[in-house]
Design a protein around this motif. Structure first.
Motif, PDB file in Angstrom:
ATOM      1  N   MET A  62     -10.185  -5.452  -1.006  1.00  0.00           N
ATOM      2  CA  MET A  62      -9.846  -4.587   0.133  1.00  0.00           C
ATOM      3  C   MET A  62      -8.495  -3.912  -0.069  1.00  0.00           C
ATOM      4  SD  MET A  62     -11.166  -7.267   3.048  1.00  0.00           S
ATOM      5  CE  MET A  62     -10.723  -6.332   4.492  1.00  0.00           C
ATOM      6  N   THR A  63      -7.498  -4.662  -0.543  1.00  0.00           N
ATOM      7  CA  THR A  63      -6.174  -4.071  -0.714  1.00  0.00           C
ATOM      8  C   THR A  63      -6.132  -3.105  -1.903  1.00  0.00           C
ATOM      9  OG1 THR A  63      -5.515  -6.080  -1.920  1.00  0.00           O
ATOM     10  CG2 THR A  63      -4.921  -5.955   0.399  1.00  0.00           C
ATOM     11  N   ARG A  78      -7.512   4.633  -2.132  1.00  0.00           N
ATOM     12  CA  ARG A  78      -7.715   5.712  -1.153  1.00  0.00           C
ATOM     13  C   ARG A  78      -6.391   6.397  -0.808  1.00  0.00           C
ATOM     14  NH1 ARG A  78     -11.648   2.020   0.908  1.00  0.00           N
ATOM     15  NH2 ARG A  78     -10.086   1.009   2.221  1.00  0.00           N
ATOM     16  N   ALA A  79      -5.356   5.600  -0.560  1.00  0.00           N
ATOM     17  CA  ALA A  79      -4.057   6.171  -0.208  1.00  0.00           C
ATOM     18  C   ALA A  79      -3.495   7.005  -1.362  1.00  0.00           C
ATOM     19  CB  ALA A  79      -3.086   5.051   0.172  1.00  0.00           C
ATOM     20  N   THR A 115       0.896  -4.954  -4.779  1.00  0.00           N
ATOM     21  CA  THR A 115       0.120  -4.971  -3.538  1.00  0.00           C
ATOM     22  C   THR A 115      -0.751  -6.220  -3.461  1.00  0.00           C
ATOM     23  OG1 THR A 115       0.044  -2.543  -3.577  1.00  0.00           O
ATOM     24  CG2 THR A 115      -1.416  -3.652  -2.031  1.00  0.00           C
ATOM     25  N   SER A 152      -2.814   2.292   8.459  1.00  0.00           N
ATOM     26  CA  SER A 152      -4.242   2.236   8.805  1.00  0.00           C
ATOM     27  C   SER A 152      -5.003   1.280   7.896  1.00  0.00           C
ATOM     28  CB  SER A 152      -4.856   3.636   8.728  1.00  0.00           C
ATOM     29  OG  SER A 152      -4.767   4.154   7.411  1.00  0.00           O
ATOM     30  N   GLU A 153      -4.598   1.200   6.642  1.00  0.00           N
ATOM     31  CA  GLU A 153      -5.341   0.393   5.675  1.00  0.00           C
ATOM     32  C   GLU A 153      -5.016  -1.100   5.749  1.00  0.00           C
ATOM     33  OE1 GLU A 153      -7.720   1.275   3.750  1.00  0.00           O
ATOM     34  OE2 GLU A 153      -7.627   3.452   3.582  1.00  0.00           O
ATOM     35  N   GLN A 200      -8.689  -1.270  -2.979  1.00  0.00           N
ATOM     36  CA  GLN A 200      -9.363  -0.044  -2.536  1.00  0.00           C
ATOM     37  C   GLN A 200      -8.476   0.742  -1.576  1.00  0.00           C
ATOM     38  OE1 GLN A 200     -13.717  -0.109  -1.795  1.00  0.00           O
ATOM     39  NE2 GLN A 200     -13.562  -2.311  -2.171  1.00  0.00           N
ATOM     40  N   SER A 201      -7.698   0.034  -0.776  1.00  0.00           N
ATOM     41  CA  SER A 201      -6.770   0.717   0.128  1.00  0.00           C
ATOM     42  C   SER A 201      -5.753   1.525  -0.656  1.00  0.00           C
ATOM     43  CB  SER A 201      -6.048  -0.311   1.008  1.00  0.00           C
ATOM     44  OG  SER A 201      -6.957  -0.964   1.867  1.00  0.00           O
ATOM     45  N   ILE A 222       0.845  -1.205   0.000  1.00  0.00           N
ATOM     46  CA  ILE A 222       0.000   0.000   0.000  1.00  0.00           C
ATOM     47  C   ILE A 222       0.879   1.253   0.000  1.00  0.00           C
ATOM     48  CG2 ILE A 222      -1.686   1.326   1.335  1.00  0.00           C
ATOM     49  CD1 ILE A 222      -2.793  -1.391   2.326  1.00  0.00           C
ATOM     50  N   ALA A 250      -1.281   6.074   5.654  1.00  0.00           N
ATOM     51  CA  ALA A 250      -2.299   5.342   4.893  1.00  0.00           C
ATOM     52  C   ALA A 250      -2.020   3.844   4.929  1.00  0.00           C
ATOM     53  CB  ALA A 250      -2.324   5.844   3.453  1.00  0.00           C
TER      54      ALA A 250
END
Length: 678
Positions: free
Chosen positions: A519-520, A526-527, A655, A567-568, A522-523, A184, A564
């Motif tokens: 999930m990864t 966002r980051a 990732t 937290s992610e 989308q992480s 990430i 990021a």
């Protein structure tokens, strides 16, 4: 049997001694002018700051699991209960993995600037040697601490495999955080730097005006040095432990020879990898890829010869494993099958991700008609690339099982990973070369220097893709070996596909890699969004930045990536740990459903990991192929499409794809360690 206590730590100590010698040689080399040192110091500071923050988060997780092991160990009773000493093995495994990553990261961020300066003062061969030596430190640290730590655990807990399994779980826990968090981090910086810097602002890659450029260089080390190292550290020790468990379970040899063989093969692989390092050198104007291939080939051939000696001299001529009788020569062929499958998966990965071959050239050509056709071509290439690796894995399983049963499958995994020291060295060479190019660019060294570092980096992209292919293939075999050990531990002889509990597990397991990848991904999205906003803000608000008169705030971008990532990574990491426990302990489901879950995760996760890693690698090299002058070169519409494709591929290959390796192994080792509860 007394030799078992000393062979593993002795080989590990030898690898660490060699790593120390390489470190001393690297540090003694001139790091260049003041500007180069300043940039390298910023990269080093950012990398170590992230590791410290990541380890603070990780230590909470480690302490929590240690407490769980102690509580469960003390409240359960009976010969098959969990032992509280598992917490000790777990802590040693986690510590060794953390230490290996820390050593590798420190040296990589020292070797990068020295590689750049060597390219400036001495040429390609010297630069290659420094970059590879930096990678070799990571490789030797992985196998050295892996065997040294495992040897210590074996010396104290050899009589109880359930305790030894805790060492593998400790390694897996660090690997998950390293791969997910590191992935990430690096892609948030990379995507932000590329989209705003290269596409929107039209400035070159590694331009010092780009605020995200230091974070991007830090991310190369976080993801592809510490992350890859922890990934293969986990596979390495996991495969050895699974083979030891099966050797003990089948009582191969009157004096535990079945447990000794995988340790000996791993030790021989360490020595072979050290020898292979000395064969990596290139003449001026030569091909660095051929040099790296030569070192890998030497290590592989020596390991094959050593494995043959171990099989014939250590194992009984015939032995019984389960209901069948096998031969020591069969064990060698099983080990050889693993080695050849690993090597072949690497070559197939190279074919699908190198710009020298048709798949990447087709993707580059698709860029001429825009981003959409580039994306379609890249996805199709990744999907098609799953066919041959799965056939190779299937062939490896068939041959190894035919030759030595379930024990043979475990030895195939050990064989594939026996040259891990060399594989990690070649892989970690890539980000060091990439960083050296960035330092050369930011230090305004002559263009001839960047040509050398670009040549090294181009090879590094291919070696990174090969390393990911190897990691995925080894993860599949390691997880299968651990899965076999799990079925033995819980007393499952057959898995009935007509059993509703097994079918439920299969469907849940098949779904989990997709949910985890979602999930990864989308992480990263966002980051990267935070990073894009920050880079745009600095371009907009810092006076004279685009003219080269203002100074960007690099630290702010490094901090954004670090926050990021930390937290992610928590939610996907918790999912990987908790799901096997929930399924295994849930009334009405239990160990059969968990077996189905692990099988589903293994098949689905392997295919998805190959698809994502190869798509991402192909997109990356298609972009570089265009930047070399094909299809309009830099600044053309095809190049813009290629940059967008590469940006999509970044979280694929760095990732989500690599993190799936950890998912399938971690869920299996969790099931194995907590098997007494099921």
């Amino acid at each position: 049997m007394s030799a078992l206590y000393y062979l593993a730590p002795a080989a590990g100590a030898l690898a660490l001694l060699f790593a120390y010698i390489l470190i001393r040689r690297i540090i003694a080399i001139d790091p260049g002018n003041e500007k180069m040192r300043e940039i390298a110091a910023a990269i080093n500071s950012g990398a170590m700051a992230f590791l410290r923050r990541q380890y603070r988060t990780l230590i909470i997780f480690i302490i929590t699991l240690i407490v769980v092991f102690c509580i469960v160990g003390f409240v359960t009773s009976g010969p098959n209960s969990m032992k509280p000493q598992t917490a000790i093995a777990f802590a040693i495994g986690a510590f060794c993995s953390i230490l290996a990553g820390n050593i590798g990261m420190r040296v990589a961020t020292k070797a990068n600037v020295r590689t750049a300066n060597a390219a400036y003062t001495s040429g390609l061969n010297k630069a290659l040697n420094i970059a590879f030596s930096g990678g070799a430190v990571m490789g030797m640290s992985v196998v050295g601490l892996g065997l040294l730590g495992l040897g210590v655990v074996l010396a104290f807990f050899i009589e109880d495999n359930s305790i030894v399994n805790g060492f593998a779980l400790g390694a897996s826990s660090v690997a998950l955080f390293g791969r997910v968090g590191g992935g990430i981090y690096t892609k948030a910086a990379d995507v932000g730097a590329d989209l705003v810097g290269k596409v929107e602002a039209g400035i070159p890659e590694d331009d010092p005006r780009n605020p995200a450029v230091i974070a991007d260089n830090v991310g190369d080390n976080v993801g592809d040095v510490a992350g890859m190292g922890s990934d293969l550290f986990e596979s390495y020790v996991g495969s050895i432990i699974a083979a030891i468990a099966l050797g003990a379970g089948f009582s191969i040899g009157a004096h535990g020879e079945g447990m000794l063989a995988p340790v000996l093969i791993a030790a021989i692989g360490v020595i072979a990898s050290i020898i292979g390092v000395f064969f990596v050198s290139a003449k001026e104007g030569g091909d660095p890829q051929k040099s790296l291939n030569r070192g890998t080939l030497v290590a592989t051939v020596l390991t094959i010869a050593g494995s043959l000696a171990v099989s014939i001299l250590i194992l009984p001529a015939t032995f019984k494993a389960g209901h069948n009788v096998y031969t020591s020569l069969g064990v060698f062929f099983a080990t050889l099958a693993g080695l050849l499958v690993g090597f072949s998966i690497g070559k197939i990965t190279e074919y699908y991700t190198s710009a020298d071959y048709k798949p990447v050239k087709n993707i580059a050509q698709a860029c001429e008609t825009g981003t959409a056709t580039n994306i379609i071509s890249g996805i199709a290439t990744g999907m098609g690339s799953t066919a041959i690796p799965i056939l190779l894995i299937a062939a490896g399983i068939f041959v190894s099982h035919k030759c030595a049963g379930l024990y043979g499958i475990a030895l195939a995994a050990v064989g594939m990973l026996s040259t891990t020291g060399m594989v990690v060295a070649v892989d970690a060479y890539g980000p060091i070369s990439d960083n050296s190019g960035g330092i050369a660019e930011m230090s305004k060294l002559p263009h001839s220097v960047r040509e050398i570092t670009d040549k090294l980096d181009s090879v590094g992209n291919t070696t990174a893709a090969i390393g990911k292919g190897f990691a995925i293939g080894s993860a599949a075999l390691t997880a299968l070996a651990l899965f076999t050990a799990y079925t033995q531990a819980v007393g499952i002889e057959t898995i009935n596909l007509l059993d509703p509990k097994v079918v439920i597990g299969l469907f849940l397991g098949g779904m989990l890699p997709f949910l985890f990848s979602s999930m990864t991904m989308q992480s990263v999205g966002r980051a990267a969004g935070y990073m894009i906003e920050e880079v745009r803000r600095q371009f907009r608000e810092i006076p004279g930045l685009m003219k080269g008169e203002g100074k960007p705030d690099y630290a702010k971008c490094v901090d954004i990536s670090a926050k990021a990532a930390l937290s992610e990574m928590v939610l996907p990491s918790l999912m990987a740990v908790l799901v096997p426990l929930v399924i295994g302990l849930m009334p009405g489901l239990g160990k059969e459903c968990l077996a189905g879950l692990l099988a589903g995760v293994l098949v689905s996760g392997f295919l998805l990991a190959v698809f994502m890693a190869n798509s991402g690698g192909a997109w990356d090299n298609a972009k570089k192929y265009i930047e070399e002058g094909h299809h309009g070169g830099k600044g053309s519409p095809a190049h813009a499409a290629a940059v967008n494709g590469d940006t999509v591929g970044d979280p694929f290959k760095d990732t989500s794809g690599p993190s799936l390796n950890i998912l399938i192994k971690l869920m299996t080792i969790i099931a194995l360690v907590f098997a007494p509860l099921f």
